[in-house]
Design a protein around this motif. Structure first.
Motif, PDB file in Angstrom:
ATOM      1  N   TRP A 202    -144.972 118.100  44.576  1.00 26.78           N
ATOM      2  CA  TRP A 202    -145.198 116.761  44.053  1.00 26.78           C
ATOM      3  C   TRP A 202    -145.390 116.797  42.536  1.00 26.78           C
ATOM      4  N   THR A 203    -145.089 115.657  41.903  1.00 23.46           N
ATOM      5  CA  THR A 203    -145.524 115.403  40.535  1.00 23.46           C
ATOM      6  C   THR A 203    -145.668 113.896  40.369  1.00 23.46           C
ATOM      7  N   LEU A 209    -144.976 108.805  42.457  1.00 26.42           N
ATOM      8  CA  LEU A 209    -144.897 110.202  42.858  1.00 26.42           C
ATOM      9  C   LEU A 209    -143.442 110.605  43.073  1.00 26.42           C
ATOM     10  N   LEU A 210    -143.085 111.784  42.569  1.00 30.03           N
ATOM     11  CA  LEU A 210    -141.789 112.389  42.847  1.00 30.03           C
ATOM     12  C   LEU A 210    -142.020 113.657  43.651  1.00 30.03           C
ATOM     13  N   LEU A 211    -141.239 113.824  44.698  1.00 32.52           N
ATOM     14  CA  LEU A 211    -141.321 115.007  45.546  1.00 32.52           C
ATOM     15  C   LEU A 211    -139.993 115.741  45.488  1.00 32.52           C
ATOM     16  N   ALA A 212    -140.008 116.985  45.034  1.00 32.66           N
ATOM     17  CA  ALA A 212    -138.815 117.822  45.021  1.00 32.66           C
ATOM     18  C   ALA A 212    -138.847 118.747  46.225  1.00 32.66           C
ATOM     19  N   SER A 213    -137.720 118.881  46.901  1.00 33.73           N
ATOM     20  CA  SER A 213    -137.602 119.767  48.049  1.00 33.73           C
ATOM     21  C   SER A 213    -136.331 120.584  47.920  1.00 33.73           C
ATOM     22  N   CYS A 214    -136.401 121.825  48.385  1.00 30.29           N
ATOM     23  CA  CYS A 214    -135.233 122.705  48.352  1.00 30.29           C
ATOM     24  C   CYS A 214    -135.101 123.374  49.709  1.00 30.29           C
ATOM     25  N   ALA A 215    -133.868 123.787  50.026  1.00 31.41           N
ATOM     26  CA  ALA A 215    -133.631 124.291  51.369  1.00 31.41           C
ATOM     27  C   ALA A 215    -132.536 125.343  51.371  1.00 31.41           C
ATOM     28  N   VAL A 277    -138.694 125.408  43.864  1.00 30.34           N
ATOM     29  CA  VAL A 277    -138.589 124.324  42.893  1.00 30.34           C
ATOM     30  C   VAL A 277    -139.947 124.160  42.231  1.00 30.34           C
ATOM     31  N   HIS A 278    -139.926 123.808  40.941  1.00 31.57           N
ATOM     32  CA  HIS A 278    -141.179 123.694  40.210  1.00 31.57           C
ATOM     33  C   HIS A 278    -141.034 122.677  39.095  1.00 31.57           C
ATOM     34  N   TRP A 279    -141.975 121.717  39.040  1.00 32.89           N
ATOM     35  CA  TRP A 279    -142.024 120.727  37.969  1.00 32.89           C
ATOM     36  C   TRP A 279    -142.791 121.297  36.776  1.00 32.89           C
ATOM     37  N   GLN A 280    -142.348 120.935  35.572  1.00 29.86           N
ATOM     38  CA  GLN A 280    -143.147 121.295  34.400  1.00 29.86           C
ATOM     39  C   GLN A 280    -144.458 120.525  34.435  1.00 29.86           C
ATOM     40  N   LEU A 281    -145.544 121.188  34.081  1.00 32.29           N
ATOM     41  CA  LEU A 281    -146.860 120.561  34.131  1.00 32.29           C
ATOM     42  C   LEU A 281    -146.973 119.464  33.081  1.00 32.29           C
ATOM     43  N   PRO A 282    -147.734 118.406  33.356  1.00 35.52           N
ATOM     44  CA  PRO A 282    -147.940 117.354  32.349  1.00 35.52           C
ATOM     45  C   PRO A 282    -148.788 117.862  31.187  1.00 35.52           C
ATOM     46  N   VAL A 283    -148.623 117.212  30.034  1.00 38.55           N
ATOM     47  CA  VAL A 283    -149.387 117.556  28.836  1.00 38.55           C
ATOM     48  C   VAL A 283    -150.060 116.283  28.315  1.00 38.55           C
TER      49      VAL A 283
END
Length: 822
Positions: A202-203, A209-215, A277-283
């Motif tokens: 999630w991010t 909210l955005l949810l990224a999923s990979c398979a 999958v990985h979101w860049q952290l917020p700043v």
């Protein structure tokens, strides 16, 4: 305050072979699981700064608990094959309840300094934990029957403090759970993926909210969850084309507020399973968190892709692609972005870390991905070579960067990549060694010229002092389906470069001429290095050529030793009968077998030549040791005869003798055994005073009981200021003990007044599994410590000696030991 006895100089360890084992925190530290431990790695200092040892099984998943205010994390969560989840903070808490290995964890901060933790395991359950202070309580268990959830992610719903959890698993669906009335309930099951889901994350962006999923279907899907009023869906134009919307509510009655989930995009760019999958952290910008829409993905196709929406159109596109080309390795298991977005990191199937800083390969830590069986210092003490069950030999040396006061250790060469698990090695010269593996053949390797030049560049040693009169090949390469590293000359390098150059249609009008043209071998390319090489160069361009094979053993080789004059090599193999347990001696000049030394009835576990070269000591699984004396004159061919040995009636050890070593003056030798005993024997400096028939070598120390199996022992080549001997003892539990021994004519039944405990490794310094080998550096001081301009050691460094250890926990550790500590 007393000076420390033991300081950790370097820990070489790689990431475990699991997808969720690595996490990058805002404090700059990378946490990753390595064997049974969690390592904290600083990518700027390029060293492991701490090791967390509490798990009793392989660590499968690690996650920093990110804070909503974008501050430095204060909690770390890990899960392992010991069925436990551990929360790391000032006071560590445990979450025990799973009945199978934990494969993924995630956590978020709640109000009142509480943590909500979700964990999924191979017992087909997802468990929710509430962590308060130092206590953790399981508040809910969600069972999936015969299914498995591969990953789990937690977040807070937009506009509320209600937790939402996403789970992805082997049913190709994403299960959404929302907490209501104290329990998590499933509200949606999102379909779309066509194979096992490997990662979800999630991010939060602008309140949504955005949810990224990979398979394993090679695709990435991005889902959007937004809060919605009930009236929004009542006035839709029937002609409007919209994405399918899944709607759920937080109340039992089905009335608002509503939450809407839509598919934002599908990202296709990988050619193999996508594992992470990985979101860049917020700043923090303008006093509030701001999320960058940058999504990183890692795949088994050996690439990472950075995705982001295009300005103007908002269409998600590939921004950057990095990775490996060619080779015989598998792909990436996971990925992370640094908090500032300047670096990206992936960990591969074989545990290697791959770092890109500003889209260029960077220097990063490396290590064995299976048990390290043996290691050895070079004669000058400038580097360490280790071999392990991962079928590789690796060379570590200190690298002192500009404007850095302390050097950092790095792998700069992988001399041997074998097809059998490696067991032992012995240095026969500055750049020459013999290795043994689970095969009957011993192999001899010599460093190529390209390595010697790069070693001089990185270590700061003058090149002229490293090159000898022997003409060295430029490098080495391994042919397809081969085990032998073939030497590559400079002329061959030029041919390789010409063959690899793209041909025009005029030069090659037929295109491919055959299968060999389509699948070319990985040729050696000479490198000019001023810093440690990345993983792809280590695999292809740092091999050492094999110069000799030694045949003679009937079973797999087990141990090796060489004398101080580098003229004789002794080898032994696995044996269950006396006829196979003989020690073989080889000439280190012509590589001819000199002798077979029969004495033992079972496998010889370790051997050691005395520093003066007059004796060879062998210890065995048959609970005895044998001592062989050199009879030949200095200028003649070496010849050894049995000097003395222990038998069933005279043996002091009652279990397998694992290890042995000599004191620097060649007067005494020491043995360590599974029976928990460490014994010093001697005195061996007066062989002429003893008759040749049965000279009396007896225990000359009291028996040191170390309370558990003593699997390794090594004697420091330098005396302590009080003229006592300094010994290191490695244990089956992974601890390393330091003892001083002072000769006092003690007997077996005497009090242990001749032994004094000097120090030991603490929990964070110790291995988590058996210590396989200990070796002291043959030079006083710390490797890499040179005065500016003169290349000499600083006088204050004389109080230090260094100890290298190899462990079954896949790590090589180098310690600095203070000989003058109070």
């Amino acid at each position: 305050m007393a000076a420390p006895v033991i300081e950790t100089c370097h820990i070489a360890c790689c990431a475990n072979r699991t997808p969720n084992v690595l996490s990058w925190g805002r404090g700059g530290l990378i946490a990753y699981g390595t064997c049974y431990s969690v390592a904290l790695y600083d990518p700027l200092e390029k060293e492991v700064v701490a090791v967390l040892n509490r798990h009793t099984g392989r660590v499968n998943t690690v996650q920093w608990v990110h804070r909503e205010d974008c501050g430095t994390e204060t909690h770390l969560v890990s899960g392992g094959s010991d069925n436990r989840v551990i929360v790391w903070e000032a006071e560590d808490g445990k979450c025990v309840g799973h009945t199978g290995p934990v494969c993924a964890v995630d956590a978020i901060h709640l109000d009142n300094n509480k943590l909500l933790i979700a964990s999924t395991a191979s017992d087909s359950t997802v468990r929710l934990w509430l962590h308060t202070g130092s206590k953790a309580e399981c508040i809910q268990t969600i069972s999936f029957g015969n299914g498995f959830m591969m990953d789990v992610s937690l977040a807070l719903l937009p506009g509320s403090r209600v937790p939402v959890m996403a789970c992805g698993g082997d049913d190709s669906r994403i299960h959404l759970y929302v907490k209501g009335n104290g329990q998590f309930k499933e509200v949606l099951s999102l379909q779309g993926h066509e194979d096992w889901i490997r990662g979800v994350e999630w991010t939060c962006v602008d309140g949504d909210l955005l949810l990224a999923s990979c398979a394993q279907d090679c695709l990435i899907r991005v889902w959007k969850l937004v809060a919605k009023s009930g009236a929004e869906g009542d006035h839709l134009d029937v002609c409007t084309i919209r994405m399918w919307e899944d709607v759920f509510t937080l109340t039992e009655s089905g009335e608002g507020p509503f939450q809407q989930v839509t598919l934002e995009t599908v990202l296709a760019g990988h050619e193999n399973w996508v594992y992470g999958v990985h979101w860049q952290l917020p700043v923090i910008k303008g006093g509030r968190p701001q999320q960058s829409l940058s999504l990183l993905s890692a795949s088994m196709d050996k690439t990472m892709i950075l995705w982001a929406p295009e300005e103007g159109s908002g269409v998600w596109v590939e921004q950057v692609r990095v990775g490996e080309v060619g080779g015989n390795t598998l792909g990436f298991y996971g990925c992370q972005i640094s908090p500032d977005g300047s670096m990206i990191l992936a960990h591969a199937f074989h545990g290697a870390l791959h770092l890109w800083a500003h889209w260029s390969p960077g220097v990063v830590i490396s290590g064995h991905f299976s048990a390290v069986q043996d290691l050895c210092w070079d004669p000058e003490g400038e580097f360490v070579i280790s071999v392990g069950s991962d079928q590789t030999a690796r060379l570590l040396t200190p690298w002192k960067r500009k404007h850095q006061t302390q050097p950092s250790w790095h792998e700069i060469s992988r001399p041997q990549i074998h097809g059998y698990d490696m067991q032992c090695l012995a240095m026969v010269g500055r750049f020459l060694y013999v290795s043994g593996a689970d095969e009957k053949v011993l192999r001899v390797f010599r460093a190529p010229r390209n390595f010697v030049e790069n070693f001089a560049n990185i270590s700061g040693a003058p090149l002229e002092s490293l090159l000898d009169a022997v003409e060295l090949p430029e490098g080495a390469s391994t042919p397809a389906l081969g085990l032998s590293n073939k030497a590559v000359s400079l002329d061959m390098v030029n041919v390789f470069v010409r063959d690899l150059a793209p041909k025009t249609i005029e030069e090659d009008p037929s295109g491919f001429n055959g299968v060999s043209d389509q699948y070319r071998e990985s040729y050696f390319h000479p490198l000019t290095l001023t810093e440690p090489p990345p993983e792809d160069h280590l695999l292809q361009n740092t091999l050492w050529p094999e110069v000799q094979k030694l045949y003679g053993h009937g079973f797999e080789t087990f141990c090796l030793a060489s004398d101080s004059q580098r003229t004789v090599v002794a080898s032994a193999c696995k044996a269950s009968k006396a006829e196979h347990a003989a020690v073989l001696l080889w000439s280190a000049t012509c590589w001819r077998q000199l002798q077979a030394l029969p004495c033992h009835s079972l496998t010889v576990t370790q051997m050691s030549f005395s520093p003066d070269g007059r004796f060879l000591l062998a210890v065995s699984r048959d609970r005895t040791w044998s001592l062989w004396r050199r009879d030949s004159l200095p200028d003649t061919e070496p010849h050894f005869s049995l000097f003395t040995h222990t038998g069933k009636d005279t043996a002091v050890h009652t279990r397998i003798i694992w290890s042995c070593d000599w004191t620097s003056d060649s007067k005494f030798f020491v043995t360590s055994s599974r029976d928990r005993k460490v014994i010093v024997w001697g005195e061996c400096s007066r062989p002429s005073d003893c008759p040749d028939e049965g000279p009396g070598i007896q225990p000359c120390s009291s028996i040191l009981d170390v309370k558990e199996s003593a699997t390794a022992v090594s004697v420091c080549p330098f005396l302590c200021p009080d003229l006592s001997y300094l010994l290191a003892v490695g244990l089956d539990s992974g601890r390393i003990l330091l003892y001083k021994w002072t000769p006092s004519g003690g007997s077996i039944g005497a009090e242990a007044a001749d032994w004094s405990r000097y120090g030991e490794t603490d929990v964070s310094q110790s291995h988590t599994l058996t210590v396989k080998r200990l070796r002291w550096r043959p030079r006083v001081g710390r490797a890499g410590q040179r005065d500016d301009g003169v290349g000499e050691r600083a006088p204050a460094d004389d109080v230090w000696v260094q100890l290298a250890s190899a462990g079954a926990d896949n790590s090589v550790r180098i310690f600095s030991v203070n000989r003058e500590a109070a």
